[in-house]
Design a protein around this motif. Structure first.
Motif, mmCIF file in Angstrom:
data_model
loop_
_atom_site.group_PDB
_atom_site.id
_atom_site.type_symbol
_atom_site.label_atom_id
_atom_site.label_comp_id
_atom_site.label_asym_id
_atom_site.label_seq_id
_atom_site.Cartn_x
_atom_site.Cartn_y
_atom_site.Cartn_z
ATOM 1 N N SER A 70 0.816 -1.213 0.000
ATOM 2 C CA SER A 70 0.000 0.000 0.000
ATOM 3 C C SER A 70 0.849 1.261 0.000
ATOM 4 O O SER A 70 0.484 2.261 -0.625
ATOM 5 C CB SER A 70 -0.944 0.001 1.205
ATOM 6 N N ARG A 71 1.993 1.230 0.669
ATOM 7 C CA ARG A 71 2.858 2.412 0.699
ATOM 8 C C ARG A 71 3.455 2.703 -0.672
ATOM 9 O O ARG A 71 3.577 3.857 -1.076
ATOM 10 C CB ARG A 71 3.963 2.217 1.722
ATOM 11 N N VAL A 72 3.835 1.664 -1.383
ATOM 12 C CA VAL A 72 4.397 1.835 -2.722
ATOM 13 C C VAL A 72 3.328 2.369 -3.668
ATOM 14 O O VAL A 72 3.592 3.262 -4.483
ATOM 15 C CB VAL A 72 4.976 0.501 -3.242
ATOM 16 N N LEU A 73 2.106 1.849 -3.568
ATOM 17 C CA LEU A 73 1.018 2.329 -4.417
ATOM 18 C C LEU A 73 0.690 3.787 -4.128
ATOM 19 O O LEU A 73 0.453 4.576 -5.039
ATOM 20 C CB LEU A 73 -0.229 1.466 -4.221
ATOM 21 N N LYS A 74 0.692 4.152 -2.848
ATOM 22 C CA LYS A 74 0.405 5.538 -2.481
ATOM 23 C C LYS A 74 1.507 6.464 -2.983
ATOM 24 O O LYS A 74 1.231 7.547 -3.518
ATOM 25 C CB LYS A 74 0.263 5.666 -0.964
ATOM 26 N N ASP A 75 2.751 6.047 -2.860
ATOM 27 C CA ASP A 75 3.860 6.856 -3.337
ATOM 28 C C ASP A 75 3.802 6.995 -4.855
ATOM 29 O O ASP A 75 4.075 8.060 -5.399
ATOM 30 C CB ASP A 75 5.192 6.246 -2.914
ATOM 31 N N HIS A 76 3.422 5.923 -5.541
ATOM 32 C CA HIS A 76 3.304 5.989 -6.993
ATOM 33 C C HIS A 76 2.214 6.977 -7.412
ATOM 34 O O HIS A 76 2.403 7.764 -8.345
ATOM 35 C CB HIS A 76 2.998 4.604 -7.556
ATOM 36 N N SER A 77 1.073 6.956 -6.714
ATOM 37 C CA SER A 77 -0.005 7.888 -7.056
ATOM 38 C C SER A 77 0.414 9.325 -6.774
ATOM 39 O O SER A 77 0.032 10.242 -7.516
ATOM 40 C CB SER A 77 -1.279 7.537 -6.291
ATOM 41 N N LYS A 78 1.220 9.541 -5.733
ATOM 42 C CA LYS A 78 1.716 10.886 -5.447
ATOM 43 C C LYS A 78 2.661 11.360 -6.546
ATOM 44 O O LYS A 78 2.630 12.521 -6.955
ATOM 45 C CB LYS A 78 2.448 10.915 -4.103
ATOM 46 N N ARG A 79 3.511 10.461 -7.047
ATOM 47 C CA ARG A 79 4.430 10.822 -8.130
ATOM 48 C C ARG A 79 3.679 11.170 -9.409
ATOM 49 O O ARG A 79 4.038 12.119 -10.115
ATOM 50 C CB ARG A 79 5.419 9.685 -8.393
#
Length: 116
Positions: free
Chosen positions: A20-29
């Motif tokens: 979930s953290r990687v997905l959230k960081d990807h959406s922020k990028r």
């Protein structure tokens, strides 16, 4: 059918480990990249002292009303292999452990073990 079944079929341009953290960081990028030009233009308008005070104020209000994910400070460097957020080398976008494993395996071009 559950909505998660459709998410599994979708291919994301993310590295190895996904949580979930990687997905959230990807959406922020993605959000940051989409709004970067608009944000830079608004910042230029707010700092331009030759423009009227009202134009600068409107630009500042619009800048403040933008979503938080469009800010560059929201992006965290994460390991593309393991998804860890600590001990990440910026040049390789890998954490220390994954860097060591890949370097010893010879998967990183130009990187070799030091010996003198």
């Amino acid at each position: 059918m559950f909505p998660t079944a459709t998410l599994l079929k979708k291919v994301l341009p993310i590295g190895g480990w996904v949580n979930s953290r990687v997905l959230k960081d990807h959406s922020k990028r993605v959000a940051f990249a989409a709004a970067e030009e608009r944000r830079q233009a608004l910042r230029f308008i707010t700092r331009n002292t030759q423009l009227s005070q009202m134009q600068r104020l409107k630009a500042q209000l619009e800048l403040n009303s933008m979503h938080a994910h469009t800010r560059p400070t929201q992006i965290k460097n994460r390991c593309i292999m393991a998804g860890k957020g600590r001990g990440v080398f910026r040049d390789f976008r890998m954490c220390r452990f994954q860097f060591r494993l890949n370097a010893l395996a010879g998967d990183l071009p130009g990187v070799k073990k030091a010996s003198w």
